[in-house]
Scaffold this motif. Sequence first.
Motif, short mmCIF file in Angstrom:
data_model
loop_
_atom_site.label_atom_id
_atom_site.label_comp_id
_atom_site.label_asym_id
_atom_site.label_seq_id
_atom_site.Cartn_x
_atom_site.Cartn_y
_atom_site.Cartn_z
N CYS A 1 0.91 -1.57 0.06
CA CYS A 1 0.28 0.00 0.07
C CYS A 1 0.68 1.06 -0.14
CB CYS A 1 -0.53 -0.01 1.36
SG CYS A 1 -2.15 -1.24 1.34
N ALA A 2 0.49 1.66 -1.38
CA ALA A 2 1.38 2.98 -1.17
C ALA A 2 0.90 4.92 -0.76
CB ALA A 2 2.43 3.19 -2.61
N SER A 3 0.93 5.36 -0.05
CA SER A 3 0.33 6.45 0.04
C SER A 3 0.59 8.12 -0.11
CB SER A 3 -1.11 6.33 1.81
OG SER A 3 -1.32 5.19 1.64
N ASP B 1 6.96 15.29 -1.83
CA ASP B 1 6.31 14.06 -1.13
C ASP B 1 6.12 13.16 0.08
OD1 ASP B 1 4.54 15.28 -3.65
OD2 ASP B 1 5.24 13.34 -4.74
N ILE B 2 5.95 13.47 0.74
CA ILE B 2 5.73 12.26 2.17
C ILE B 2 5.29 11.34 1.68
CG2 ILE B 2 6.04 14.13 3.17
CD1 ILE B 2 2.88 13.45 4.45
N VAL B 3 5.39 10.06 2.04
CA VAL B 3 4.74 8.23 1.14
C VAL B 3 4.74 7.53 2.85
CG1 VAL B 3 5.02 7.39 -0.93
CG2 VAL B 3 5.77 8.77 -0.89
N ASN B 4 3.93 7.15 2.90
CA ASN B 4 3.81 5.42 3.76
C ASN B 4 3.87 4.72 2.56
OD1 ASN B 4 1.54 3.77 4.86
ND2 ASN B 4 3.20 4.88 7.05
N LEU B 5 4.19 3.16 3.16
CA LEU B 5 4.17 2.59 2.49
C LEU B 5 4.08 1.31 3.48
CD1 LEU B 5 7.89 2.81 0.46
CD2 LEU B 5 4.96 3.07 -0.53
N ASP B 6 3.09 0.63 3.25
CA ASP B 6 2.61 -0.76 4.35
C ASP B 6 3.00 -2.09 3.27
OD1 ASP B 6 1.71 -1.80 6.11
OD2 ASP B 6 -0.41 -0.46 6.58
N ILE B 7 4.28 -3.28 4.46
CA ILE B 7 3.76 -4.21 3.82
C ILE B 7 3.22 -5.26 4.44
CG2 ILE B 7 5.96 -4.64 4.61
CD1 ILE B 7 4.91 -5.43 1.19
N ALA B 8 3.05 -6.13 4.09
CA ALA B 8 2.42 -7.61 4.82
C ALA B 8 3.46 -8.92 4.11
CB ALA B 8 1.18 -8.02 4.87
N VAL B 9 4.12 -9.97 4.49
CA VAL B 9 4.47 -10.83 4.34
C VAL B 9 4.22 -12.30 4.82
CG1 VAL B 9 6.37 -9.67 3.16
CG2 VAL B 9 6.57 -10.94 6.00
N ILE B 10 4.31 -13.63 4.44
CA ILE B 10 3.33 -14.46 5.31
C ILE B 10 4.54 -15.35 5.28
CG2 ILE B 10 1.94 -16.60 4.87
CD1 ILE B 10 0.13 -15.18 3.34
N ASP C 1 3.26 -7.15 9.74
CA ASP C 1 2.65 -6.30 8.80
C ASP C 1 3.21 -5.43 9.73
OD1 ASP C 1 0.74 -5.08 7.90
OD2 ASP C 1 -0.92 -4.92 9.35
N THR C 2 3.57 -4.48 8.81
CA THR C 2 4.70 -2.72 9.48
C THR C 2 4.25 -1.50 8.36
OG1 THR C 2 6.32 -2.12 10.46
CG2 THR C 2 6.98 -4.03 8.68
N SER C 3 4.57 -0.54 9.04
CA SER C 3 4.15 0.37 8.12
C SER C 3 5.13 1.33 8.13
CB SER C 3 2.90 1.18 7.43
OG SER C 3 2.61 1.77 7.94
N ARG C 4 5.76 2.33 7.66
CA ARG C 4 6.63 3.37 7.62
C ARG C 4 6.96 4.86 6.92
NH1 ARG C 4 13.15 1.11 7.17
NH2 ARG C 4 13.79 2.66 7.12
N MET C 5 7.48 6.03 7.44
CA MET C 5 7.18 6.84 6.23
C MET C 5 8.34 7.24 6.07
SD MET C 5 3.69 8.14 6.12
CE MET C 5 3.88 9.90 5.47
N TYR C 6 8.07 7.65 3.99
CA TYR C 6 10.34 7.99 3.13
C TYR C 6 9.18 9.38 3.06
CZ TYR C 6 10.14 2.70 3.17
OH TYR C 6 10.47 1.77 3.40
N VAL C 7 10.38 10.43 3.28
CA VAL C 7 9.82 11.74 2.58
C VAL C 7 10.93 11.46 1.17
CG1 VAL C 7 11.09 14.25 2.91
CG2 VAL C 7 10.13 13.18 5.35
N VAL C 8 10.89 11.84 0.31
CA VAL C 8 10.88 12.56 -0.96
C VAL C 8 11.21 13.43 -1.63
CG1 VAL C 8 10.87 11.93 -3.72
CG2 VAL C 8 9.70 10.80 -1.76
N GLY C 9 12.90 13.74 -0.81
CA GLY C 9 14.28 15.03 -0.68
C GLY C 9 13.83 15.65 0.01
N GLU C 10 13.32 16.69 0.73
CA GLU C 10 12.51 17.79 1.90
C GLU C 10 11.70 18.08 1.50
OE1 GLU C 10 15.01 19.86 4.51
OE2 GLU C 10 15.90 19.20 3.26
N ALA C 11 11.64 17.94 2.77
CA ALA C 11 9.85 18.11 3.39
C ALA C 11 9.98 19.62 3.78
CB ALA C 11 9.61 16.59 3.86
N THR C 12 8.52 20.11 3.69
CA THR C 12 7.74 21.03 4.49
C THR C 12 7.94 20.72 5.92
OG1 THR C 12 5.74 20.58 4.50
CG2 THR C 12 6.58 21.56 2.04
#
Length: 263
Positions: free
Chosen positions: A72-74, A93-102, A109-120
């Motif tokens: 999931c890419a939000s 851009d700020i991006v949450n990537l949410d991943i789940a594996v079996i 199941d976990t997710s974390r935030m990423y920043v593209v370049g420089e965020a405000t």
Amino acid sequence: MRNQIKINTPADIAQSRAAGKLAAEVLAMLVPHVKAGVTTDQLDQLCNDYIVNVQKAVPANVGYHGFPKTVCASVNDVVCHGIPSGTPLKDGDIVNLDIAVIKDGWFGDTSRMYVVGEATPEAQHLIKTTYDAMCAGIRVVKPGATLGDIGHAIQTLAEKEGFSVVREYCGHGIGKVYHDEPQILHYGFPDQGMKLKAGMIFTVEPMLNAGKRHVKNMPDGWTVLTKDGSLSAQWEHMVAVTETGFEILTAWPDDIEGYSPIT
């Protein structure tokens, strides 16, 4: 609901920990790839290849209730469940990537935030506050604490910093079932709700909005946006209740500058 809550054995928790470790490793692998010009579709393919070919695990999201992708890419005003696309990420851009594996029948199941370049500064404040709110909720986890204690800790910190808590989506029990009881609300009152017991496993995954808490659903049936177009952020960890407190089952294998491990 109490009768439905699984109390996991140490062997069960070890299996859950192994799956959680794999999920965390996927998100760490993505760090150098989240940059301007890259599409979330490309990130999704990286995740799928890594889970299947390197980890020898199963991407849990593919086909889950019809979801078409691995991650999931939000992005920005997407609260959760964003479907990866061919739109390139751009600076700021700020991006949450949410991943789940079996792995061996157990879900991580976990997710974390990423920043593209420089965020405000506003975006940075939102991301950091969301992380701190997740930590606040996790730190109250111990036998005898209540679900309301978790939600209250998250809501209090978020609202003190001027952000709102999304109420339509919550954390959840997890193990051999992806989304199980109990539901972990990210708002609430202390000393209310079910009491926690050692052996429970669940996610804590608050979604905070820079504006109002209200959300809207897109016609694709998955993507959830802030109703007012404000930015949204989310972090997620899997947590086991221990005899004396908690254990993070999705601890990151890398260091994220400015974000200390939860103790």
